[in-house]
Design a protein around this motif. Structure first.
Motif, short mmCIF file in Angstrom:
data_model
loop_
_atom_site.label_atom_id
_atom_site.label_comp_id
_atom_site.label_asym_id
_atom_site.label_seq_id
_atom_site.Cartn_x
_atom_site.Cartn_y
_atom_site.Cartn_z
N LYS A 199 0.83 -1.21 0.00
CA LYS A 199 0.00 0.00 0.00
C LYS A 199 0.87 1.26 0.00
O LYS A 199 0.57 2.24 -0.70
N ARG A 200 1.94 1.24 0.81
CA ARG A 200 2.84 2.39 0.81
C ARG A 200 3.51 2.56 -0.55
O ARG A 200 3.68 3.68 -1.04
N LEU A 201 3.92 1.44 -1.14
CA LEU A 201 4.54 1.50 -2.46
C LEU A 201 3.56 2.06 -3.50
O LEU A 201 3.94 2.88 -4.34
N HIS A 202 2.30 1.63 -3.41
CA HIS A 202 1.30 2.12 -4.35
C HIS A 202 1.08 3.62 -4.18
O HIS A 202 1.01 4.37 -5.15
N THR A 203 0.98 4.05 -2.93
CA THR A 203 0.79 5.48 -2.67
C THR A 203 1.97 6.30 -3.18
O THR A 203 1.78 7.34 -3.85
N ASP A 204 3.19 5.83 -2.88
CA ASP A 204 4.38 6.56 -3.35
C ASP A 204 4.45 6.57 -4.87
O ASP A 204 4.82 7.60 -5.49
N PHE A 205 4.08 5.45 -5.49
CA PHE A 205 4.15 5.36 -6.95
C PHE A 205 3.17 6.33 -7.59
O PHE A 205 3.53 7.06 -8.54
N VAL A 206 1.95 6.37 -7.09
CA VAL A 206 0.94 7.26 -7.67
C VAL A 206 1.33 8.73 -7.47
O VAL A 206 1.22 9.56 -8.40
N GLU A 207 1.79 9.07 -6.26
CA GLU A 207 2.18 10.46 -6.00
C GLU A 207 3.37 10.88 -6.86
O GLU A 207 3.40 11.99 -7.42
N LYS A 208 4.36 10.01 -6.99
CA LYS A 208 5.54 10.34 -7.80
C LYS A 208 5.17 10.47 -9.27
O LYS A 208 5.66 11.37 -9.97
N LEU A 209 4.29 9.57 -9.75
CA LEU A 209 3.88 9.64 -11.15
C LEU A 209 3.10 10.93 -11.41
O LEU A 209 3.31 11.59 -12.44
N HIS A 210 2.24 11.30 -10.48
CA HIS A 210 1.47 12.55 -10.63
C HIS A 210 2.41 13.76 -10.63
O HIS A 210 2.26 14.68 -11.46
N ARG A 211 3.37 13.77 -9.71
CA ARG A 211 4.31 14.88 -9.63
C ARG A 211 5.18 14.97 -10.88
O ARG A 211 5.42 16.07 -11.40
N THR A 212 5.63 13.83 -11.38
CA THR A 212 6.47 13.83 -12.59
C THR A 212 5.70 14.33 -13.81
O THR A 212 6.21 15.13 -14.60
N CYS A 213 4.46 13.86 -13.95
CA CYS A 213 3.64 14.32 -15.08
C CYS A 213 3.39 15.81 -15.01
O CYS A 213 3.44 16.52 -16.04
N LYS A 214 3.13 16.30 -13.79
CA LYS A 214 2.86 17.73 -13.62
C LYS A 214 4.11 18.56 -13.94
O LYS A 214 4.03 19.60 -14.63
N LEU A 215 5.28 18.12 -13.47
CA LEU A 215 6.52 18.85 -13.75
C LEU A 215 6.84 18.86 -15.23
O LEU A 215 7.25 19.89 -15.80
N ASN A 216 6.66 17.72 -15.90
CA ASN A 216 6.93 17.65 -17.35
C ASN A 216 5.98 18.55 -18.14
O ASN A 216 6.39 19.23 -19.09
#
Length: 220
Positions: free
Chosen positions: A64-81
């Motif tokens: 669950k922690r991995l899933h949360t970190d993965f989703v947050e990081k993916l969202h942040r990366t997409c937003k930055l790009n």
């Protein structure tokens, strides 16, 4: 007359484009954020865990922690790009400029409709159908108008200075004519006095003048 100074025309200033997102830029950013949020919601924990059944069954908390970190990081990366693309392509400035052009066109249309008193408005010719001469003249007209106004102002100044010079010359000519008239009157008076003076008296005065001149030379 002072020589006219040569001045280069000032370049036409482009309108300032607001960097704060306008209606279209804000709508684009909202559309992207909504699309990313919807896409990431489809990546639920159950879908994520189904791809890793063994870790999910043995360490669900860690998954669950991995899933949360993965989703947050993916969202942040997409937003930055996405933000980087907006900056590199100057998307906000371009969309704001488009907003300005559309608003300006809307105001022009409203003014044209008001000027025709409800009559149909004749749409302007599309620029690509105009001849090349009309296109470049439309760009040169503001510069040529400015140059014409500058030349007209300099011409009026030169004409005013020339009028002042003409007045000065005429005044000097009148003064010369007055002095010449006075001189002619003086000469005429001298001639008249010489004619009225007897020849013997004239000779006597000449002799006295010569004698006086000799005495002065001798005394000197």
């Amino acid at each position: 007359m002072s020589a006219p100074t040569s001045r280069s025309p000032s370049p036409v200033q482009a309108p300032t484009i607001q960097q704060t997102p306008g209606p279209r830029a804000a709508a684009l950013q909202k559309l992207y954020n909504d699309a990313i949020s919807h896409t990431l919601r489809t990546c639920s924990y159950s879908n994520f865990a189904s791809s890793f059944p063994t870790p999910a069954s043995h360490a669900p908390d860690a998954m669950k922690r991995l899933h949360t970190d993965f989703v947050e990081k993916l969202h942040r990366t997409c937003k930055l790009n996405f933000d980087q693309i907006l900056r590199d392509r100057q998307v906000v400035a371009s969309l704001n400029d488009l907003d300005r052009l559309v608003e300006d066109a809307r105001k022009r249309k409203a003014a044209a409709e008001q000027a025709t008193n409800g009559q149909p408005v004749q749409p302007p010719l599309p620029p690509h159908t105009l001849p090349a001469s009309s296109l470049y003249l439309s760009h040169l007209t503001p510069l040529l108008s400015e140059q014409q106004a500058s030349l007209s102002s300099r011409l009026q100044t030169a004409q005013s200075e020339n009028a002042d010079l003409v007045d000065t010359v005429l005044e000097q000519r009148r003064e010369i004519e007055r002095l010449v008239s006075q001189l002619e009157t003086t000469i005429a008076d001298i001639d008249a006095a010489n004619e009225a003076l007897p020849v013997d008296d004239m000779n006597a005065l000449t002799e006295e003048a010569v004698a006086l001149d000799m005495d002065l030379r001798t005394a000197g």
